[in-house]
Enzyme design. Structure first.
Site, PDB file in Angstrom:
ATOM      1  CD  GLN A  51      20.449 -42.572 -53.234  1.00 38.20           C
ATOM      2  OE1 GLN A  51      20.701 -41.724 -52.368  1.00 38.20           O
ATOM      3  NE2 GLN A  51      19.959 -43.760 -52.931  1.00 38.20           N
ATOM      4  CB  CYS A  68      21.644 -42.753 -49.217  1.00 40.19           C
ATOM      5  SG  CYS A  68      21.301 -44.093 -48.063  1.00 40.19           S
ATOM      6  CG  HIS A  94      17.590 -41.801 -47.090  1.00 35.50           C
ATOM      7  ND1 HIS A  94      18.310 -42.296 -48.140  1.00 35.50           N
ATOM      8  CD2 HIS A  94      17.438 -40.477 -47.341  1.00 35.50           C
ATOM      9  CE1 HIS A  94      18.586 -41.313 -48.994  1.00 35.50           C
ATOM     10  NE2 HIS A  94      18.066 -40.199 -48.525  1.00 35.50           N
ATOM     11  CG  ASN A 125      18.041 -36.843 -49.978  1.00 38.99           C
ATOM     12  OD1 ASN A 125      18.797 -37.809 -49.904  1.00 38.99           O
ATOM     13  ND2 ASN A 125      16.726 -36.985 -50.008  1.00 38.99           N
TER      14      ASN A 125
END
Ligand SMILES: *[C@@H]1O[C@H](CO)[C@@H](O)[C@H](O)[C@H]1NC(C)=O
Ligand SMILES: *[C@@H]1O[C@H](CO)[C@@H](O)[C@H](O)[C@H]1NC(C)=O
Ligand SMILES: *[C@@H]1O[C@H](CO)[C@@H](O)[C@H](O)[C@H]1NC(C)=O
Length: 373
Positions: A168, A175, A315, A336
């Site tokens: 990102q 996210c 997150h 992630n």
């Protein structure tokens, strides 16, 4: 299909109080930059008195070279050295205190950022206090599946339903868009056997309802609603990531994947989450703002040691599997969006069936959702 709304996270836009504390942090940083001479001299004297930082300095130089890091001037470099040193000491003591089961930290690419700077750059914000702690798991399509009918471990990467890890980038809390994109990519591959990266940028530019704010946090639920209403989402190749919000350019683009809607996983129930992840990658929110997350290297987050995170959902990641490691620790496998040079190829394992909480470790079972296709 559920219609509840509201969310926290890198997900939620900043509240007045959080932008105030952000302002305070930035002010603090600028004060440090504005009067660093005394700060640096004092630091030098301290280290000289302590027998020198030469070993740490060498470690810092080596790290900076490895990560291609250069600094504007010697004052900034001195400041970054102090931050690196503090992070390296944290890493060393964490690793030294860990047993066999415990995860390992490392001085990774985030090692010259304070935890506050890291949190700002990568998506952390205090959760709004009126966040509804319980969400109704309406229409949970996997609710009738028996635990004995799902595998004891699953890895959607190995099954070919997970695209390459994205990044990102610094200063863009997007996210939420990558989490939703990965969940859509997963169910699309499972239904069509066609694995395609879909456009997080389209979500940032076009999914701009009450909760979604491009680089300034957002909500996966709303992204799923947008994709459903839009009749699909373009591919990453067709609508590439730009690390900043722009005008919506979806018109005329071909849908690379489409969904019929989304559902919530009943909250605070890791069994329900497992039933869902056994069938498809699932969007998950959690606290990813702590130093252990920042400097994570390998192993299972939360294994063999006390709590190292909170349940402030700041997150978003995507659950792409679960299993049990060689020490018998049950884990979730999370994708992630901090690049493949963070943790284990961009993935992190987190303790599963957490005996210490009903929320899941770091709140991971509090607000999970998945697209229906
Ligand atoms: C969940 O359902 C209960 C009972 O039906 C309702 O009172 C509550 O407001 C709902 N909560 C949310 C977040 O939708
Ligand atoms: C689950 O089973 C119950 C009882 O057999 C049934 O009423 C319900 O509709 C089922 N739910 C789903 C989502 O299939
Ligand atoms: C957790 O979810 C499972 C699967 O939907 C359900 O059977 C079980 O009753 C739930 N447990 C609790 C405590 O709600």
């Amino acid at each position: 299909m559920a219609t509840a709304s509201g969310s926290p996270s890198c997900r939620k836009h900043r509240t007045a109080s959080s932008s105030f504390s952000l302002a305070a942090i930035l002010l603090l940083i600028s004060i440090m930059y504005c009067c660093p001479a005394g700060f640096v001299v004092a630091a030098r004297e301290r280290s000289a008195a302590a027998g020198g930082d030469s070993v740490m300095k060498e470690r810092f130089e080596k790290w900076a070279a490895e990560h291609g890091r250069t600094y504007e001037d010697s004052l900034e470099k001195a400041r970054r050295f102090e931050v690196f040193k503090s992070n390296a000491q944290f890493v060393d003591s964490f690793n030294a205190a860990g047993g066999k089961k415990s995860p390992r930290l490392t001085t990774n690419k985030f090692a010259d950022l304070t935890n506050e700077e890291f949190a700002y750059a990568y998506g952390y914000a205090p959760v709004s206090t009126n966040y509804p702690t319980m969400r109704n798991g309406t229409g949970f399509m996997y609710g009738n599946v028996s635990l004995s009918d799902v595998p004891s471990s699953i890895n959607w990467i190995d099954k070919g339903a997970v695209t390459n890890v994205k990044d990102q980038g610094k200063d863009c809390a997007s996210c939420w868009a990558f989490s939703a994109a990965a969940a859509v990519e997963g169910i699309h591959e499972i239904r069509t056997h066609n694995l395609v990266s879909v456009s997080a940028q389209q979500l940032m530019d076009c999914s701009t309802g009450a909760n979604n704010h491009g680089c300034n946090r957002g909500d996966m639920d709303e992204a799923f609603r947008y994709i459903t209403g839009n009749g699909g989402i373009a591919s990453e190749a067709d609508y590439a990531y730009e690390k900043q919000q722009g005008t919506c350019r979806a018109s005329g683009k071909q849908a690379a994947a489409s969904i019929r809607g989304f559902e919530y996983v009943p909250p605070n129930n890791e069994t329900a989450l497992l039933l869902a992840v056994a069938h498809q990658p699932v969007s998950v929110s959690l606290d990813g703002g702590g130093s252990v997350f920042q400097l994570f290297h390998a192993g299972v987050f939360g294994a063999g040691r006390a709590e190292t995170c909170t349940t402030d959902l700041n997150h978003a990641v995507t659950a792409v599997g679960y299993g049990t490691d060689e020490h018998g620790t049950k884990y979730w496998l999370m994708k992630n969006s901090w690049g493949s040079d963070w943790a284990e190829g961009g993935y992190i394992k987190i303790v599963r069936d957490d005996a210490a909480s009903t929320t899941g470790r770091c709140g991971l079972a509090m607000q999970a959702s998945y697209p229906v296709a």
